[in-house]
Design an enzyme around this catalytic site. Structure first.
Site, PDB file in Angstrom:
ATOM      1  N   GLN A  94       0.833  -1.206   0.000  1.00 49.21           N
ATOM      2  CA  GLN A  94       0.000   0.000   0.000  1.00 49.21           C
ATOM      3  C   GLN A  94       0.860   1.246   0.000  1.00 49.21           C
ATOM      4  O   GLN A  94       1.621   1.481   0.943  1.00 49.21           O
ATOM      5  CB  GLN A  94      -0.896  -0.022   1.248  1.00 49.21           C
ATOM      6  CG  GLN A  94      -1.736   1.232   1.455  1.00 49.21           C
ATOM      7  CD  GLN A  94      -2.678   1.090   2.624  1.00 49.21           C
ATOM      8  OE1 GLN A  94      -3.604   0.286   2.598  1.00 49.21           O
ATOM      9  NE2 GLN A  94      -2.457   1.861   3.676  1.00 49.21           N
ATOM     10  N   GLY A  95       0.768   2.055  -1.042  1.00 44.97           N
ATOM     11  CA  GLY A  95       1.556   3.276  -1.160  1.00 44.97           C
ATOM     12  C   GLY A  95       0.751   4.496  -0.764  1.00 44.97           C
ATOM     13  O   GLY A  95       0.286   5.247  -1.645  1.00 44.97           O
ATOM     14  N   TYR A  96       0.582   4.699   0.533  1.00 45.40           N
ATOM     15  CA  TYR A  96      -0.168   5.844   1.046  1.00 45.40           C
ATOM     16  C   TYR A  96       0.758   6.850   1.733  1.00 45.40           C
ATOM     17  O   TYR A  96       0.997   7.932   1.237  1.00 45.40           O
ATOM     18  CB  TYR A  96      -1.225   5.371   2.048  1.00 45.40           C
ATOM     19  CG  TYR A  96      -2.548   4.957   1.462  1.00 45.40           C
ATOM     20  CD1 TYR A  96      -2.673   4.548   0.140  1.00 45.40           C
ATOM     21  CD2 TYR A  96      -3.699   4.943   2.244  1.00 45.40           C
ATOM     22  CE1 TYR A  96      -3.890   4.147  -0.389  1.00 45.40           C
ATOM     23  CE2 TYR A  96      -4.923   4.556   1.732  1.00 45.40           C
ATOM     24  CZ  TYR A  96      -5.027   4.162   0.422  1.00 45.40           C
ATOM     25  OH  TYR A  96      -6.233   3.777  -0.092  1.00 45.40           O
ATOM     26  N   SER A  97       1.298   6.478   2.912  1.00 50.34           N
ATOM     27  CA  SER A  97       2.040   7.416   3.750  1.00 50.34           C
ATOM     28  C   SER A  97       3.306   7.921   3.062  1.00 50.34           C
ATOM     29  O   SER A  97       3.952   7.204   2.301  1.00 50.34           O
ATOM     30  CB  SER A  97       2.423   6.761   5.076  1.00 50.34           C
ATOM     31  OG  SER A  97       1.272   6.439   5.832  1.00 50.34           O
ATOM     32  N   SER A 132       4.482  -1.547   4.240  1.00 48.65           N
ATOM     33  CA  SER A 132       4.631  -2.914   4.739  1.00 48.65           C
ATOM     34  C   SER A 132       4.879  -3.890   3.594  1.00 48.65           C
ATOM     35  O   SER A 132       4.146  -3.900   2.598  1.00 48.65           O
ATOM     36  CB  SER A 132       3.376  -3.339   5.504  1.00 48.65           C
ATOM     37  OG  SER A 132       3.159  -2.499   6.614  1.00 48.65           O
ATOM     38  N   GLU A 189     -10.469  -1.829   6.071  1.00 49.81           N
ATOM     39  CA  GLU A 189      -9.268  -2.224   6.808  1.00 49.81           C
ATOM     40  C   GLU A 189      -9.599  -2.891   8.130  1.00 49.81           C
ATOM     41  O   GLU A 189      -8.819  -3.663   8.650  1.00 49.81           O
ATOM     42  CB  GLU A 189      -8.382  -0.997   7.047  1.00 49.81           C
ATOM     43  CG  GLU A 189      -7.001  -1.336   7.530  1.00 49.81           C
ATOM     44  CD  GLU A 189      -6.064  -0.151   7.461  1.00 49.81           C
ATOM     45  OE1 GLU A 189      -4.849  -0.369   7.578  1.00 49.81           O
ATOM     46  OE2 GLU A 189      -6.539   0.990   7.283  1.00 49.81           O
ATOM     47  N   SER A 225      -3.019   7.278  13.817  1.00 55.47           N
ATOM     48  CA  SER A 225      -2.625   7.521  15.201  1.00 55.47           C
ATOM     49  C   SER A 225      -3.843   7.765  16.083  1.00 55.47           C
ATOM     50  O   SER A 225      -4.941   8.076  15.608  1.00 55.47           O
ATOM     51  CB  SER A 225      -1.691   8.732  15.272  1.00 55.47           C
ATOM     52  OG  SER A 225      -2.406   9.923  14.959  1.00 55.47           O
ATOM     53  N   GLU A 265      -4.434  10.270  17.915  1.00 57.24           N
ATOM     54  CA  GLU A 265      -4.911  11.642  17.751  1.00 57.24           C
ATOM     55  C   GLU A 265      -5.859  11.760  16.556  1.00 57.24           C
ATOM     56  O   GLU A 265      -6.899  12.425  16.627  1.00 57.24           O
ATOM     57  CB  GLU A 265      -3.717  12.581  17.577  1.00 57.24           C
ATOM     58  CG  GLU A 265      -2.864  12.776  18.826  1.00 57.24           C
ATOM     59  CD  GLU A 265      -1.935  11.603  19.099  1.00 57.24           C
ATOM     60  OE1 GLU A 265      -1.327  11.577  20.179  1.00 57.24           O
ATOM     61  OE2 GLU A 265      -1.810  10.718  18.228  1.00 57.24           O
TER      62      GLU A 265
END
Length: 394
Positions: A131-134, A167, A249, A374, A376
């Site tokens: 997964q290419g998100y962050s 990952s 997810e 997170s 938050e």
């Protein structure tokens, strides 16, 4: 809440349990390998295990459609399979991202051509995804991403930029990537959901990130003009597709995760009894609290699966299990006392240092309240989307 198992589910449970028992027995040493923090273990054997799952029809049982080489199961049967898989101590899955994230997204937003191309290899356990998100500076605030894609003369997309915390990128065949395809766009606008093959030497560079546990299942991924031909959800529709994917997810897999948590808690209890720490009233109180909280998480997950409409349910679930798992890791070391800080008793200076399961649990669980959104961010989602509080100023 109406969520129970009927006769058909118990028949399905027997079939699943028998298949898992037979096939795990045929692979000595694979049971229990490759869990969180240990994704490096038995990598080759676990990749072969994916193909074995596929040949048995056990990949994609949660997809709403068959015809791609998968069997289709009811919701309760999906829960049965997830729980039996965890109870059998079957190895950690290499194919989770393709099966449980990309595939439902293609079923909801992809074209029939895309489904016919990508779903059968996932169902056979042949193609693995990441997964290419962050990105650096765009983790929890994903809308700040800067990876860009432009059209080349052949009508294909050329992707350039950096992703991080990806990952299993070093083992994946494909990556679904969020990239800006509209120059000058900001925030949620002008983003597309691209399918990028990872085998592009010179255009994709994967660099493992060493962790506290000594393993490197997370990676940095650098794209330098990498080619992509498929866009899911149309050009500029990536944010809608990406948010839909995040809704997949959490779900049935949460219940399987809780079975694993129960195994970890039982191991901590055994250590507490063996060391005598269970006689400490504080330790005993924490064990009981962790047990009760785990039961509550199960009931909450079943309530959500049972059809209760709750926009904040995924965020509540993430907050619950992230903090719970960290407290379990802390207790795992406390019950062992000073021995928890020591290495293997037979360790030698020229041998690689290996963490035991409880040490790895403690170190890996430090990230539980950060990855996957997170704490938050989860609280902000609950505040804005459930409680209706004013949005944060940008």
């Amino acid at each position: 809440m109406e969520f129970g198992f009927g006769d058909d589910d118990e028949t399905f449970r027997g079939e699943a349990r028998a298949w898992l028992t037979e096939h795990i027995r045929a692979h000595p040493g694979i049971a229990g390998r490759g869990g969180p923090g240990s994704e490096h273990e038995a990598a080759g054997e676990r990749r072969a295990w994916e193909r074995e799952l596929g040949s048995g029809g056990w990949i994609g049982i949660g997809w709403r459609e068959g015809g791609y080489g998968n069997r289709v199961a009811t919701l309760t049967q999906q829960v049965v399979w997830a729980e039996e898989y965890a109870r059998a101590r079957a190895p950690g899955r290499h194919g989770h991202i393709g099966e449980n994230l990309l595939a439902p997204t293609l079923l909801a937003h992809g074209t029939e051509e895309q489904r016919r191309r990508f779903l059968p290899p996932i169902a056979r356990g042949e193609e693995l995804w990441c997964q290419g998100y962050s990105e650096p500076g765009a983790g929890s605030d994903l809308a700040s991403l800067r990876t860009a894609a432009v059209r080349d003369g052949d009508g294909r997309w050329r992707v350039s930029g950096q992703k991080v915390w990806t990952s299993l990128a070093h083992q994946a065949d494909w990556c679904f990537v969020l990239a800006r395809t509209e120059p000058g766009s900001r925030r949620h606008h002008g983003i597309s959901f691209l399918l990028v093959p990872m085998d592009q030497p010179g255009r994709i560079d994967v660099r493992p990130i060493p962790q506290l546990t000594g393993t490197s299942e997370f990676n940095e991924v650098f794209f330098d003009g990498a080619v992509a031909e498929d866009v899911v959800g149309g050009e500029g529709g990536g944010w809608r597709v990406a948010m839909g994917l995040l809704g997949f997810e959490r779900g049935v897999s949460t219940l399987a995760q809780q079975v694993g948590f129960q195994e970890e808690l039982s191991a901590v209890v055994r250590d507490a009894v063996a060391s005598g720490a269970v006689r400490d009233p504080v330790v005993a109180d924490r064990i009981v609290r962790l047990w009760a909280e785990l039961r509550t998480m199960r009931w909450n997950a079943l309530r959500t699966l049972g059809g209760a409409e709750d926009a904040g349910a995924p965020s509540v679930a993430k907050l619950l299990w992230g903090g719970w798992h960290q407290r379990l890791g802390e207790l795992a070391l406390r019950v062992r006392g000073a021995a928890a800080a020591a290495g293997p008793h037979d360790w030698a200076p020229d041998a690689p240092y290996e963490l035991d399961e409880q040490q790895r649990l403690f170190l890996f669980s430090r990230a539980d309240t950060i990855y996957g959104g997170s704490d938050e961010i989860q609280r902000t989602i609950i505040a804005e989307r459930v409680l209706g509080l004013p949005r944060e100023a940008l």
